[in-house]
Design a protein around this motif. Structure first.
Motif, PDB file in Angstrom:
ATOM      1  N   SER A 132       0.735  -1.250   0.108  1.00  0.00           N
ATOM      2  CA  SER A 132       0.094   0.100  -0.046  1.00  0.00           C
ATOM      3  C   SER A 132       0.917   1.237   0.056  1.00  0.00           C
ATOM      4  CB  SER A 132      -0.926  -0.029   1.143  1.00  0.00           C
ATOM      5  OG  SER A 132      -2.010  -1.142   1.281  1.00  0.00           O
ATOM      6  N   TYR A 133       1.807   1.300   0.775  1.00  0.00           N
ATOM      7  CA  TYR A 133       2.502   2.554   1.159  1.00  0.00           C
ATOM      8  C   TYR A 133       4.015   2.304   1.363  1.00  0.00           C
ATOM      9  CZ  TYR A 133      -1.995   4.720   1.909  1.00  0.00           C
ATOM     10  OH  TYR A 133      -3.395   5.546   1.766  1.00  0.00           O
ATOM     11  N   ALA A 147       5.739  12.990   9.071  1.00  0.00           N
ATOM     12  CA  ALA A 147       5.539  11.663   8.412  1.00  0.00           C
ATOM     13  C   ALA A 147       5.412  11.988   6.763  1.00  0.00           C
ATOM     14  CB  ALA A 147       4.639  10.866   9.005  1.00  0.00           C
ATOM     15  N   LEU A 148       5.819  11.140   5.989  1.00  0.00           N
ATOM     16  CA  LEU A 148       5.515  11.241   4.615  1.00  0.00           C
ATOM     17  C   LEU A 148       5.077   9.859   4.076  1.00  0.00           C
ATOM     18  CD1 LEU A 148       8.965  12.881   3.287  1.00  0.00           C
ATOM     19  CD2 LEU A 148       6.777  14.042   4.018  1.00  0.00           C
ATOM     20  N   ALA A 149       3.988   9.865   3.393  1.00  0.00           N
ATOM     21  CA  ALA A 149       3.497   8.544   2.744  1.00  0.00           C
ATOM     22  C   ALA A 149       3.074   8.755   1.637  1.00  0.00           C
ATOM     23  CB  ALA A 149       2.001   8.529   3.419  1.00  0.00           C
ATOM     24  N   GLU A 150       3.851   7.592   0.552  1.00  0.00           N
ATOM     25  CA  GLU A 150       3.796   7.560  -0.754  1.00  0.00           C
ATOM     26  C   GLU A 150       2.704   6.503  -0.965  1.00  0.00           C
ATOM     27  OE1 GLU A 150       6.380   6.374  -4.716  1.00  0.00           O
ATOM     28  OE2 GLU A 150       7.403   7.132  -2.837  1.00  0.00           O
ATOM     29  N   GLN A 151       1.733   6.462  -1.645  1.00  0.00           N
ATOM     30  CA  GLN A 151       0.988   5.276  -1.769  1.00  0.00           C
ATOM     31  C   GLN A 151       1.330   4.610  -3.104  1.00  0.00           C
ATOM     32  OE1 GLN A 151      -3.415   6.481  -2.451  1.00  0.00           O
ATOM     33  NE2 GLN A 151      -3.917   4.544  -2.307  1.00  0.00           N
ATOM     34  N   LEU A 152       1.559   3.517  -3.099  1.00  0.00           N
ATOM     35  CA  LEU A 152       1.776   2.367  -4.117  1.00  0.00           C
ATOM     36  C   LEU A 152       0.728   2.101  -5.174  1.00  0.00           C
ATOM     37  CD1 LEU A 152       4.168   0.635  -1.873  1.00  0.00           C
ATOM     38  CD2 LEU A 152       4.828   2.532  -3.546  1.00  0.00           C
ATOM     39  N   GLY A 153       1.180   1.724  -6.271  1.00  0.00           N
ATOM     40  CA  GLY A 153      -0.061   1.217  -7.316  1.00  0.00           C
ATOM     41  C   GLY A 153      -0.912   2.200  -7.588  1.00  0.00           C
TER      42      GLY A 153
END
Length: 153
Positions: A132-133, A147-153
């Motif tokens: 997911s991330y 916090a950094l969040a990169e969504q995958l897909g």
């Protein structure tokens, strides 16, 4: 007695999160590099401000930073008086009343590279959470955890 419960007042939105900083220019540069936009700046002082925050002789400069979608804001506050009280800029993520702000980003590695010259330090490491991330915690201005969040897909 039957019927519906009386309507309760509820919040409409979260307007902003305030962060007290000791270097307003550096904090603005950090959050601008992250992708926030400067919405406005002001100096606030006077009796109304004193009564609002429960301090005497308040004089502070604020910079309102806005997320690109226009829905989120950070208020960066530099107190000139009274003097800023020291906190622990190295407090761990599990400190009571913890202060962490999370942002969704398109390219986590790119954002990290751009923030490092502004003093950003990883707290742990970049991790992939399932499929997911990709996530990380870093320390930003005034010791605030970002916090950094990169969504995958």
């Amino acid at each position: 007695m039957t019927g519906t419960a009386p309507a309760r007042s509820s919040i409409r939105r979260m307007d902003n999160v305030a962060i007290v900083v000791d270097d307003l220019a550096a904090a603005k540069a950090f959050y601008t590099e992250l992708g926030l936009e400067l919405e406005g700046e002001a100096t606030v002082e006077g009796g109304e401000v004193d009564r609002l925050v429960g301090l005497e002789g308040v004089r502070s400069d604020i910079a309102m930073m806005r997320t690109p979608d226009g829905h989120g804001r950070l208020e960066l506050t530099k107190y000139h008086s009274p003097s800023i009280l020291d906190g622990d800029p190295h407090a761990p993520a599990n400190v009571l009343g913890g202060h962490r702000v999370m942002f969704a980003v398109d390219d986590l590695d790119d954002v990290l590279e751009r923030l490092r010259p502004h003093g950003a330090e990883l707290l742990g490491e970049v991790v992939q959470y399932g499929d997911s991330y990709r996530l990380c915690y870093l320390r930003g201005p005034a010791g605030v955890l970002v916090a950094l969040a990169e969504q995958l897909g």
